[in-house]
Scaffold this motif. Structure first.
Motif, PDB file in Angstrom:
ATOM      1  N   CYS A  64       0.858  -1.471   0.203  1.00  0.00           N
ATOM      2  CA  CYS A  64       0.258  -0.020   0.019  1.00  0.00           C
ATOM      3  C   CYS A  64       0.953   1.215   0.369  1.00  0.00           C
TER       4      CYS A  64
ATOM      5  N   PHE B 118      -1.438   5.468  11.368  1.00  0.00           N
ATOM      6  CA  PHE B 118      -0.668   4.778  10.079  1.00  0.00           C
ATOM      7  C   PHE B 118      -0.355   5.635   8.994  1.00  0.00           C
TER       8      PHE B 118
ATOM      9  N   TYR C  54      -0.118  -6.304  18.040  1.00  0.00           N
ATOM     10  CA  TYR C  54       0.444  -5.289  16.573  1.00  0.00           C
ATOM     11  C   TYR C  54      -0.706  -4.194  17.362  1.00  0.00           C
TER      12      TYR C  54
ATOM     13  N   TYR D 215       4.901   1.297  18.776  1.00  0.00           N
ATOM     14  CA  TYR D 215       4.787   2.893  18.892  1.00  0.00           C
ATOM     15  C   TYR D 215       5.856   3.257  20.148  1.00  0.00           C
TER      16      TYR D 215
HETATM   17  C1  PBG Z   1       0.152  -2.366   5.564  1.00  0.00           C
HETATM   18  C2  PBG Z   1       0.004  -2.185   7.131  1.00  0.00           C
HETATM   19  C3  PBG Z   1      -0.723  -0.974   8.059  1.00  0.00           C
HETATM   20  C4  PBG Z   1      -0.177  -1.506   9.022  1.00  0.00           C
HETATM   21  C5  PBG Z   1       1.174  -1.962   9.132  1.00  0.00           C
HETATM   22  N1  PBG Z   1       1.171  -2.618   7.508  1.00  0.00           N
HETATM   23  C6  PBG Z   1      -2.094  -0.596   7.063  1.00  0.00           C
HETATM   24  C7  PBG Z   1      -2.943  -1.355   6.878  1.00  0.00           C
HETATM   25  O1  PBG Z   1      -3.688  -2.285   6.770  1.00  0.00           O
HETATM   26  O2  PBG Z   1      -3.862   0.408   5.932  1.00  0.00           O
HETATM   27  C8  PBG Z   1      -1.253  -0.708   9.823  1.00  0.00           C
HETATM   28  C9  PBG Z   1      -0.292  -0.303  11.547  1.00  0.00           C
HETATM   29  C10 PBG Z   1      -0.598   0.438  12.063  1.00  0.00           C
HETATM   30  O3  PBG Z   1      -1.535   1.254  12.425  1.00  0.00           O
HETATM   31  O4  PBG Z   1       0.339   1.227  12.899  1.00  0.00           O
HETATM   32  N2  PBG Z   1       1.491  -2.184   4.796  1.00  0.00           N
END
Ligand code: PBG
Length: 325
Positions: free
Chosen positions: A122, A204, A271, A313
């Motif tokens: 993305c 993010f 996460y 974070y």
């Molecule tokens: C995709 C990805 C995302 C996050 C981590 N890897 C964004 C999404 O899926 O839109 C989100 C992490 C966060 O909000 O801290 N590359």
């Protein structure tokens, strides 16, 4: 036996007894810090919705990685913002892509720091989706080819662990096959196995400049209403060769984390996403919560629910706080 013979307060009487009977612990060694890297030199661009976080150029990134490492954090997870975006996310698998350059620089400066790479598209696609777009759909199988290439490219640059987060079916198998076929059989896969289509990713998307230009991610990321489906996702990723699995977000999904750990027992990551961090920062900035106490309590709750690895974070602050206590 019940009260009055049984008194649970006996084991809480002093801090020493409390420590002795504590079921789980939270340590800097449990933490992984997400970092954002962009092209340039001497760049340190604040991410407004995530106070204390920046988009760094590679030289500045090293300083943040060094600070994390000095605080006792064993791992970072990298996200790249490329020079150019295009429909096929070329920047993600370019040998001199932004993340590949960052990996080499970190491995040079801090060889013992574990480098995890988020493997997704993305940030690299002009349309902002996590895969190849055909019409208005995300083409699962065409995306697998790119995922395989990206994993090999990241591992060749020196990544210690690749972490596919695109929620394409079959991505773990495609990546395992590609790594094994490229003499990279010792590189582990951390699968973002149960990743929900969450509004908590808002900050993010500012940080990574990755919002989808049309539609949303609900045709590939999971429905927040579904817990049983998460177990199927995890089971499939394990069958495909995942070494570790992840649940994301963390705090609103502790039930999922708990059942994933109980059912599979694999090393499990939680996460704690950008929105979780932003909420605590905002409340703390208003003086409404004790940032340190609430942050450590949230991280402890993730450990209690079953997480071995916490991606947060708040990692650098948390590690420092833990050392002081
Ligand atoms: C995709 C990805 C995302 C996050 C981590 N890897 C964004 C999404 O899926 O839109 C989100 C992490 C966060 O909000 O801290 N590359």
């Amino acid at each position: 036996m019940a009260f009055p013979q049984t008194r649970l307060r006996r084991l809480r009487a002093t801090p020493a007894l409390q420590a002795l009977f504590r079921e789980i612990r939270l340590e800097p060694g449990d933490l992984a810090l997400p970092l954002f890297v962009r092209p340039g030199k001497g760049v340190k661009r604040p991410i407004l919705s995530m106070p204390g976080h920046f988009q760094y150029s590679v030289d500045e990134l090293i300083k943040a990685a060094r600070a994390a490492s000095a605080a006792g954090i064993p791992a970072v997870i990298l996200f790249g913002i490329p020079e150019r975006k295009d429909p096929l996310a070329r920047g993600a698998y370019a040998a001199d892509g932004i993340v590949q350059r960052a990996i080499r620089a970190i491995k040079d400066a801090l060889p013992n720091l574990v480098v995890i790479t988020d493997l997704c598209f993305c940030e690299y696609t002009s349309h902002g989706h996590c895969g190849v777009v055909r019409g208005r759909k995300i083409d699962n199988d065409a995306t697998l080819t790119l995922a395989a290439k990206t994993a090999v490219s990241q591992a060749r640059a020196g990544a210690d662990i690749v972490a596919p987060s695109g929620m394409m079916d079959g991505q773990v198998a495609a990546i395992r096959g590609a790594l094994d076929g490229s003499n990279l059989k010792d590189i582990p896969i951390l699968a973002y196995a149960a990743k929900y289509a969450s509004a908590f990713y808002g900050p993010f998307r500012e940080a990574a400049e990755s919002p989808p230009r049309f539609g949303d991610r609900s045709t590939y990321q999971m429905d927040p209403a579904n817990a049983r489906e998460a177990l199927r996702e995890v089971a499939l990723d394990i069958e495909e060769g995942a070494d570790m699995v992840m649940v994301k977000p963390a705090l609103p999904y502790l039930d999922v984390l708990s059942s994933v750990k109980a059912r599979f027992g694999l090393p499990t990551a939680a996460y704690s996403v950008s929105g979780e961090f932003a909420m605590l920062k905002a409340a703390a900035a208003n003086g409404w919560i004790d940032e340190r106490a609430v942050t450590l309590e949230c991280l402890l709750a993730m450990r209690r629910a079953g997480a071995d690895i916490l991606i947060t974070y708040a990692a650098t602050d948390a590690a420092k706080w833990l050392k002081q206590s």
